[in-house]
Design a protein around this motif. Structure first.
Motif, PDB file in Angstrom:
ATOM      1  N   GLN A   9       0.822  -1.209   0.000  1.00  0.00           N
ATOM      2  CA  GLN A   9       0.000   0.000   0.000  1.00  0.00           C
ATOM      3  C   GLN A   9       0.858   1.262   0.000  1.00  0.00           C
ATOM      4  O   GLN A   9       0.563   2.230  -0.700  1.00  0.00           O
ATOM      5  CB  GLN A   9      -0.948   0.015   1.210  1.00  0.00           C
ATOM      6  CG  GLN A   9      -2.031  -1.014   1.144  1.00  0.00           C
ATOM      7  CD  GLN A   9      -1.592  -2.377   1.688  1.00  0.00           C
ATOM      8  OE1 GLN A   9      -0.446  -2.578   2.072  1.00  0.00           O
ATOM      9  NE2 GLN A   9      -2.514  -3.324   1.706  1.00  0.00           N
ATOM     10  N   LEU A  79      -5.873   1.464  -3.647  1.00  0.00           N
ATOM     11  CA  LEU A  79      -5.561   0.587  -2.515  1.00  0.00           C
ATOM     12  C   LEU A  79      -6.580  -0.533  -2.373  1.00  0.00           C
ATOM     13  O   LEU A  79      -6.226  -1.676  -2.071  1.00  0.00           O
ATOM     14  CB  LEU A  79      -5.475   1.403  -1.220  1.00  0.00           C
ATOM     15  CG  LEU A  79      -4.314   2.390  -1.137  1.00  0.00           C
ATOM     16  CD1 LEU A  79      -4.399   3.200   0.146  1.00  0.00           C
ATOM     17  CD2 LEU A  79      -2.975   1.693  -1.258  1.00  0.00           C
ATOM     18  N   ASP A  83      -5.791  -4.432  -2.521  1.00  0.00           N
ATOM     19  CA  ASP A  83      -6.164  -5.329  -1.423  1.00  0.00           C
ATOM     20  C   ASP A  83      -6.906  -6.550  -1.932  1.00  0.00           C
ATOM     21  O   ASP A  83      -6.875  -7.606  -1.306  1.00  0.00           O
ATOM     22  CB  ASP A  83      -7.026  -4.592  -0.392  1.00  0.00           C
ATOM     23  CG  ASP A  83      -6.216  -3.600   0.421  1.00  0.00           C
ATOM     24  OD1 ASP A  83      -4.973  -3.699   0.425  1.00  0.00           O
ATOM     25  OD2 ASP A  83      -6.832  -2.708   1.034  1.00  0.00           O
TER      26      ASP A  83
END
Length: 118
Positions: A9, A79, A83
């Motif tokens: 991230q 992000l 993920d």
């Protein structure tokens, strides 16, 4: 709390900052002048050696003439996509350590090396 300095991230965040600067056709030195900082300070941020706090990020984005909330929304979307991806398809292999050679072991290698050179 999980350390994020070397996380995927954080890499996405730093890449986004760098890409935004490059999209404006600015060198690190150019952005540094706009921020009133040094080129090395910009480099340290982009490489992850120095973190930007929220106020620093706001100043950074203003120098690039980019909306703060727009940046946050785009970063959040990137992000979330990251993920959703698996971390790695295969586990990392452990590297074997080289054997520790004592005095005798090193001399045997030296002798063997000389023998191969002949």
């Amino acid at each position: 709390m999980v350390k994020t300095l070397h996380s995927r991230q954080n890499k996405i965040y730093l890449d986004k900052l760098r890409q935004l600067r490059e999209a404006r056709n600015l060198r690190q030195a150019d952005l540094a002048l706009l921020l009133g900082r040094t080129q090395s300070a910009v480099s340290h941020v982009e490489s992850g050696h120095t973190r930007l706090d929220i106020i620093g990020l706001r100043d950074w984005l203003e120098a690039l003439n980019y909306g703060f909330l727009r940046f946050l929304k785009e970063l959040n979307a990137e992000l979330r996509r990251a993920d959703a991806l698996p971390l790695r398809s295969k586990p990392l292999r452990k590297r074997k350590r080289a054997p520790q050679l004592g005095h005798l072991g090193a001399s045997r290698i030296t002798r063997a090396g000389r023998a191969l050179d002949k």
